[in-house]
Design a protein around this motif. Structure first.
Motif, PDB file in Angstrom:
ATOM      1  N   ILE A  44      63.880  12.579  35.624  1.00 27.65           N
ATOM      2  CA  ILE A  44      63.320  11.454  34.874  1.00 27.65           C
ATOM      3  C   ILE A  44      62.487  10.596  35.811  1.00 27.65           C
ATOM      4  O   ILE A  44      62.982  10.157  36.858  1.00 27.65           O
ATOM      5  CB  ILE A  44      64.439  10.605  34.230  1.00 27.65           C
ATOM      6  CG1 ILE A  44      65.253  11.466  33.248  1.00 27.65           C
ATOM      7  CG2 ILE A  44      63.851   9.387  33.525  1.00 27.65           C
ATOM      8  CD1 ILE A  44      66.450  10.758  32.661  1.00 27.65           C
ATOM      9  N   HIS A  45      61.241  10.375  35.422  1.00 25.44           N
ATOM     10  CA  HIS A  45      60.361   9.508  36.220  1.00 25.44           C
ATOM     11  C   HIS A  45      60.315   8.118  35.612  1.00 25.44           C
ATOM     12  O   HIS A  45      60.166   7.948  34.399  1.00 25.44           O
ATOM     13  CB  HIS A  45      58.941  10.064  36.298  1.00 25.44           C
ATOM     14  CG  HIS A  45      57.984   9.081  36.909  1.00 25.44           C
ATOM     15  ND1 HIS A  45      58.016   8.775  38.247  1.00 25.44           N
ATOM     16  CD2 HIS A  45      57.007   8.308  36.358  1.00 25.44           C
ATOM     17  CE1 HIS A  45      57.083   7.858  38.507  1.00 25.44           C
ATOM     18  NE2 HIS A  45      56.462   7.559  37.376  1.00 25.44           N
ATOM     19  N   HIS A  46      60.421   7.117  36.475  1.00 27.80           N
ATOM     20  CA  HIS A  46      60.308   5.704  36.087  1.00 27.80           C
ATOM     21  C   HIS A  46      59.347   5.058  37.071  1.00 27.80           C
ATOM     22  O   HIS A  46      59.428   5.293  38.276  1.00 27.80           O
ATOM     23  CB  HIS A  46      61.692   5.046  36.162  1.00 27.80           C
ATOM     24  CG  HIS A  46      61.750   3.647  35.637  1.00 27.80           C
ATOM     25  ND1 HIS A  46      61.201   2.580  36.309  1.00 27.80           N
ATOM     26  CD2 HIS A  46      62.298   3.132  34.504  1.00 27.80           C
ATOM     27  CE1 HIS A  46      61.408   1.465  35.623  1.00 27.80           C
ATOM     28  NE2 HIS A  46      62.072   1.777  34.521  1.00 27.80           N
ATOM     29  N   ASP A  47      58.426   4.240  36.581  1.00 30.87           N
ATOM     30  CA  ASP A  47      57.402   3.657  37.449  1.00 30.87           C
ATOM     31  C   ASP A  47      57.943   2.635  38.444  1.00 30.87           C
ATOM     32  O   ASP A  47      57.253   2.272  39.403  1.00 30.87           O
ATOM     33  CB  ASP A  47      56.299   2.991  36.617  1.00 30.87           C
ATOM     34  CG  ASP A  47      55.374   4.011  35.977  1.00 30.87           C
ATOM     35  OD1 ASP A  47      55.312   5.161  36.463  1.00 30.87           O
ATOM     36  OD2 ASP A  47      54.712   3.659  34.982  1.00 30.87           O
ATOM     37  N   GLY A  48      59.156   2.164  38.235  1.00 32.20           N
ATOM     38  CA  GLY A  48      59.737   1.210  39.162  1.00 32.20           C
ATOM     39  C   GLY A  48      59.962  -0.145  38.518  1.00 32.20           C
ATOM     40  O   GLY A  48      59.459  -0.438  37.430  1.00 32.20           O
ATOM     41  N   ALA A  49      60.729  -0.981  39.197  1.00 36.26           N
ATOM     42  CA  ALA A  49      61.112  -2.267  38.638  1.00 36.26           C
ATOM     43  C   ALA A  49      61.393  -3.257  39.754  1.00 36.26           C
ATOM     44  O   ALA A  49      61.425  -2.894  40.938  1.00 36.26           O
ATOM     45  CB  ALA A  49      62.352  -2.101  37.750  1.00 36.26           C
TER      46      ALA A  49
END
Length: 197
Positions: free
Chosen positions: A45-50
């Motif tokens: 799962i890719h998440h752009d960041g936070a």
């Protein structure tokens, strides 16, 4: 023993990555890899960041947000946080924005946010990375919530938040990490006073 060490050092080779689903904040892939000489299929799962922020009031209380989390089907108590607007957005800018949007408080400038730590939330299958900051010298502003957000702001004593962690009431990883790191760094009144000056 020697054979085991050699096996553990075999590289993992990715043969293919296929996008299976794209949502509002996530992209879910199926990776085909060769690991330890065997072909396998792994979820990724890719998440752009936070970014997240631990807001500290002048009297040393921590502002927390209570909000409904669909994945858990319950309300949780967390530090304010949110995803990056763009993959290359500086995380300090995201933290500055999320502080005001969720709590209704801000700091004078991004330079007033102190970097605390970075963490990966779910290393087994997701690349989400969060930078966490500490905010002092809070200035009252107003919340800017999304249409579907319901967030209540609560001021808590550090020791009470630690008790909620140890009792299993607070289970959010970024919140636990932030509170425990903050407690370790600013446990003494002298250190907190120094940071507030």
């Amino acid at each position: 023993m020697g054979d085991k060490i050699e096996q553990e050092n075999l590289p993992v080779v990715r043969l293919d990555r296929q996008l299976k689903y794209q949502g509002n904040i996530l992209k879910i892939y199926e990776d085909t890899v060769v690991a330890n000489g065997h072909e396998a299929h792994w979820d990724y799962i890719h998440h752009d960041g936070a970014a997240a922020v631990l807001p500290v009031t002048d009297d040393g209380k921590i502002l927390m947000v209570r909000q409904y989390r669909n994945a858990l089907d319950r309300f949780t108590l967390e530090i304010p946080a949110g995803k990056l607007d763009e993959p290359d957005e500086p995380k300090v800018e995201c933290a500055y924005r999320e502080l005001e949007e969720e709590t209704g408080y801000r700091v004078e400038s991004q330079g007033k946010l102190e970097y605390l730590m970075s963490l990966n939330t779910t290393v087994a299958f997701c690349d989400e990375a969060i930078d966490i900051f500490v905010a002092h010298h809070l200035i009252p502003s107003k919340q800017h919530l999304d249409e579907d957000e319901v967030i209540n702001v609560e001021a808590w004593e550090l020791k009470d938040l630690e008790d909620l962690i140890y009792s299993g009431t607070i289970t959010d990883g970024k919140t636990i990490a932030a509170i425990m790191a903050y407690a370790r760094k600013y446990r003494s009144t002298d250190k907190r006073d120094e940071a507030l000056s």
